[in-house]
Each structure stands twice: as C-alpha cells, then as structure tokens.
Design a protein around this motif. Structure first.
Motif, PDB file in Angstrom:
ATOM      1  N   GLU A 168     -18.121  10.054  -8.565  1.00  0.00           N
ATOM      2  CA  GLU A 168     -17.993   9.955 -10.018  1.00  0.00           C
ATOM      3  C   GLU A 168     -16.521   9.841 -10.392  1.00  0.00           C
ATOM      4  O   GLU A 168     -15.643  10.381  -9.718  1.00  0.00           O
ATOM      5  N   SER A 169     -16.260   9.137 -11.493  1.00  0.00           N
ATOM      6  CA  SER A 169     -14.874   8.944 -11.925  1.00  0.00           C
ATOM      7  C   SER A 169     -14.833   8.666 -13.418  1.00  0.00           C
ATOM      8  O   SER A 169     -15.855   8.428 -14.056  1.00  0.00           O
ATOM      9  N   ARG A 170     -13.618   8.655 -13.962  1.00  0.00           N
ATOM     10  CA  ARG A 170     -13.439   8.269 -15.362  1.00  0.00           C
ATOM     11  C   ARG A 170     -13.560   6.773 -15.540  1.00  0.00           C
ATOM     12  O   ARG A 170     -13.952   6.294 -16.610  1.00  0.00           O
ATOM     13  N   ALA A 171     -13.196   6.012 -14.493  1.00  0.00           N
ATOM     14  CA  ALA A 171     -13.242   4.549 -14.579  1.00  0.00           C
ATOM     15  C   ALA A 171     -13.556   3.974 -13.212  1.00  0.00           C
ATOM     16  O   ALA A 171     -13.203   4.551 -12.177  1.00  0.00           O
ATOM     17  N   VAL A 172     -14.209   2.824 -13.217  1.00  0.00           N
ATOM     18  CA  VAL A 172     -14.504   2.073 -11.993  1.00  0.00           C
ATOM     19  C   VAL A 172     -13.939   0.669 -12.156  1.00  0.00           C
ATOM     20  O   VAL A 172     -14.158   0.020 -13.180  1.00  0.00           O
ATOM     21  N   VAL A 173     -13.211   0.207 -11.143  1.00  0.00           N
ATOM     22  CA  VAL A 173     -12.703  -1.159 -11.115  1.00  0.00           C
ATOM     23  C   VAL A 173     -13.440  -1.902 -10.010  1.00  0.00           C
ATOM     24  O   VAL A 173     -13.366  -1.518  -8.840  1.00  0.00           O
ATOM     25  N   VAL A 174     -14.142  -2.950 -10.376  1.00  0.00           N
ATOM     26  CA  VAL A 174     -14.888  -3.754  -9.409  1.00  0.00           C
ATOM     27  C   VAL A 174     -13.967  -4.881  -8.944  1.00  0.00           C
ATOM     28  O   VAL A 174     -13.684  -5.812  -9.700  1.00  0.00           O
ATOM     29  N   THR A 191      -8.035   7.434 -24.777  1.00  0.00           N
ATOM     30  CA  THR A 191      -9.137   8.406 -24.732  1.00  0.00           C
ATOM     31  C   THR A 191      -8.790   9.507 -23.739  1.00  0.00           C
ATOM     32  O   THR A 191      -9.360   9.605 -22.663  1.00  0.00           O
ATOM     33  N   PRO A 192      -7.799  10.341 -24.090  1.00  0.00           N
ATOM     34  CA  PRO A 192      -7.385  11.401 -23.159  1.00  0.00           C
ATOM     35  C   PRO A 192      -8.497  12.408 -22.914  1.00  0.00           C
ATOM     36  O   PRO A 192      -9.347  12.633 -23.765  1.00  0.00           O
ATOM     37  N   VAL A 193      -8.495  12.977 -21.703  1.00  0.00           N
ATOM     38  CA  VAL A 193      -9.465  14.007 -21.360  1.00  0.00           C
ATOM     39  C   VAL A 193      -8.957  15.346 -21.859  1.00  0.00           C
ATOM     40  O   VAL A 193      -7.825  15.732 -21.586  1.00  0.00           O
ATOM     41  N   LEU A 194      -9.813  16.049 -22.608  1.00  0.00           N
ATOM     42  CA  LEU A 194      -9.450  17.381 -23.117  1.00  0.00           C
ATOM     43  C   LEU A 194     -10.060  18.423 -22.198  1.00  0.00           C
ATOM     44  O   LEU A 194     -11.278  18.526 -22.065  1.00  0.00           O
TER      45      LEU A 194
END
Length: 426
Positions: free
Chosen positions: A246-252, A421-424
């Motif tokens: 799992e991650s905040r973003a995935v780059v294909v 969209t910073p993570v709080l």
C-alpha cells in the motif's frame, strides 16, 4: 501489509528516473520489477564473453534528459563514426557528416548514393535544424496537415537519396522502412544526431539503467516482483503470489504492451514496431571502422549492421569481434538465418561463412507506434487519478530521452500532489 509513500511499477528507464527524482526529494519509494534485472528494453547480457544489448541501441549525447540526468564520463562512452557506409550493387560508398568529416563528405559528393545537389541540400537542412535551441525548433509551426517523414523527405530530396540513404538510415531509427513517423520527430532526431555524438557505454547500454539504479537506496528495487493488479483505486498493488503493498501513490512505469491490462483499459492494444537483431562472433572484423553499414539497395533482409567491437573493444573478448545485424518486418527473409547469412556473405565475402551466430533477438515491443505518429516532446500529463500516475516513452517520445523525461515528470507530478494534499498524522 508493507506500506511506503510511492510504489513505482517497472524498473525501466522511466521508472528508475521517477524513483530517483522522488528519492532526491526525500520520498520513500519501492520499485517493483517483474524481471530479473533493471533497464527494461535497455539491458545488456554477457554471452560467452560478448556483451549483447537487447537489440541494437545507441545513446545520443545531445538528448536533453541525458545531459541532465546521466554522468556521461563514468559511462566511458565510445563513439560511432559520424557517417555511414552505404551498400549499392557490389560496392560500399562512404557518407560523411559534412560538419565533422568534411573531407569524407566532399569525396562523397559524386558517389551514386544521391546527386551533388541532394548532398548540398542535406547540409543546408542540418544548418537550418541546428540553428537556435531545441525549444526554438519545437516552436516552429507544425505542418498542416501533418507530414510523415517520407512525405517530408520526398518534398526536399530526389527519390535516389531517399531510397539509398534516408530510407535505410531513418528506417533503422524508426524500425519502419515506410517512414510513417511524424516529420517533426525526424527533424528533432536529425538535430540530435547532428549536435551530439552517437555512442554506447564501453560495457554496453545496460550500464545506463545500472547507473541510475545505483543512486537509489539499497533495497528500494525489488526484482522478480510482478504486479498482478491495482487495488483500492490504485493505492494498493497485489503481486503474483498474493502479497499486497500500500502507498500514497502508484506510478505505472511499464511498457505500453503491459499498460492497458494493468489499468484495465478497454479497446485495441497499443501497436508497436518490431525488429530482429542478430549477433555474430568472428575472429576479427574485416574493417576497423566503428561505422554503420546501410543497405542502400533495398534488396535482402538486412537493413543495417555494425561491428560493435569496433565501437567498444569491451563488447567482445580478447581476440574476437562482434557484429550486430538488424532486420525489419516486411522484407523477405527478415526472420530467416540462412537469408541473413547469405546477405552478409555478399557484403563481406566468404569470410562470413566462419562467423558464429551467438543469438537472435526478436524485439516485439521495440517502439510504440502512437508515440512515433504523434510524438509529445514535452510529455503527456502523467496524472491519471488521485494517487495514480503513468510514465514511459509511450507517454512522450519513443526514445531514451522520452522515457527519462516522462519518468522525471511523473515524479514531479507526485510531488505536486503530495504538496497539495499533505498527510495529517501518521
């Protein structure tokens, strides 16, 4: 379940450049590669002491992303001769770059590859395309309607030089002797060839992705890690075997052939240019020059060939020589070893009978057709959805430069999204 900030799927040039840019900004990255090594199509295998690239490939030092993102000195680059030998009938005719090999260019004026006026116009075209910056070239109005490369060349040169020089040369670059690539791509590449050197790293093209991978934290690249599917809107990946990450973003960052199945895009699959590369071992090369041999006759399966051990001595073990031969679809015998060997015997004489075929590579997904027909010099927007991004040469231009550019742009798009969209909390 393992968690990280960004998952990059694919360790080709685009994925590695994306990961490097993210790491430079302090982002934790996991690169998942399905194969047993980095580089994608840009890899080098060692076979019996010979270094065999995955198909015939070169590096242009004038590529903007190459100048920006590679340590060229460390790669120990070896240059090709700035020109070619063109086969017509039973003779070779040298074509030299008029600005780097002026003596050879002058001697070539009256050879049968083209008329004197053709060769003068070729020099003038180089002057026009080399003027100003790359940005100036791209800002010129595009032809309306767009022109294919063949249409572009036929408007400027005689059929003689188009058939005998431009078709085999750019046919080898585009892997398409019909020259259907967009004319602006031809212009841009012509400038790249003319303003920089055509080279290979001394130990093979695979040294390029290895250099980029070495800049990443230890353990951040996982080999033999095939992603089976994207989950949860693209923020989670499932690997073959059932493991999930799992991650905040995935780059294909996979090639175009694997892109649509992974993203579950409906419609016809992406089309590709393909080629075959044949690698021959010999006791010695019949000529010492690091020059490209072109088929100017349009007869036989071979489009071009080069003695790679003349370019870099490290491509072959001591006392041996290595020949790379490329054949393209549409030519009779392009898949036939006997036909290829027969043409080499015609070109180089009976000595070719002693050469050993080390390997034949069928590169099915060599160049993405959409990017050839519609090159995006500044790259397509990489963001697909919140937390999901795409990169690769199919998303920019079909080249090493396009792959590296697209990877860097994908990373910058991820950083922009993270900033917005910073993570709080954790």
């Amino acid at each position: 379940m393992e968690r990280t900030e960004v998952i990059v799927i694919g360790a080709g040039l685009a994925g590695l450049c994306c990961a490097r840019r993210l790491v430079q900004s302090g982002v934790r990255v996991a690169v998942l590669e399905a194969s047993d090594g980095v580089g994608g199509r840009v890899r080098t295998d060692v076979v019996d002491g010979f270094r065999l690239d995955r198909g015939f490939q070169v590096l242009l030092t004038s590529y903007p992303e190459v100048r920006r993102g590679l340590d060229l000195e460390t790669l120990d680059l070896k240059p090709f001769y700035p020109g070619s030998l063109v086969r017509l009938g039973h003779e070779w005719h040298r074509m030299g770059d008029p600005w780097r090999e002026p003596v050879a260019a002058l001697k070539s004026l009256r050879n049968p590859v083209g008329s004197v006026w053709d060769k003068m116009k070729a020099g003038l075209m180089s002057l026009r395309l080399n003027a100003g910056t790359e940005t100036d070239l791209l800002r010129r109005p595009a032809p309306d309607p767009p022109l294919t490369s063949e249409e572009y060349l036929r408007r400027r040169f005689s059929p003689l030089i188009v058939e005998r020089f431009f078709r085999p040369f750019f046919g080898g670059v585009f892997l398409d002797r019909q020259l259907e690539a967009d004319s602006r791509w031809l212009e841009w590449l012509h400038r790249m060839f003319a303003t920089g050197r055509t080279v290979v790293p001394a130990e093979g093209m695979g040294e390029i992705p290895l250099q980029i991978a070495e800049s990443l934290p230890r353990g951040s690249v996982r080999l033999n890690a095939r992603v089976e599917s994207l989950q949860s809107g693209g923020h989670r990946v499932r690997l073959t075997g059932g493991e999930e990450m799992e991650s905040r973003a995935v780059v294909v960052a996979v090639d175009g052939a694997s892109l649509d199945p992974l993203l579950r895009v409906q419609g016809p699959p992406m089309a590709f240019r393909e080629a075959r590369t044949w690698w021959f071992a010999a006791r010695a090369a019949p000529h010492p020059d690091p020059v490209l041999y072109l088929n100017g006759d349009s007869v036989g399966p071979v489009n071009h060939a080069v003695w790679m051990s003349n370019v870099s001595r490290d491509y072959a073990p001591p006392g041996r020589a290595l020949l790379s031969v490329t054949t393209l679809p549409g030519r009779e015998g392009w898949e036939d070893a006997a036909a290829v060997c027969g043409q080499l015997r015609d070109w180089f004489g009976p000595i070719a009978d002693d050469w050993e075929l080390l390997r034949r590579d069928h590169i099915r997904h060599a160049l993405p057709v959409p990017a050839l027909a519609h090159p995006c010099f500044e790259g397509h927007p990489p963001r697909v959805a919140l937390g999901l991004f795409i990169c690769g040469d199919h998303h920019a231009t079909p080249s090493i430069n396009g792959a590296m550019l697209s990877g860097r742009q994908a990373a910058e798009a991820v950083l922009t999204e993270f900033a917005a969209t910073p993570v709080l909390g954790d």
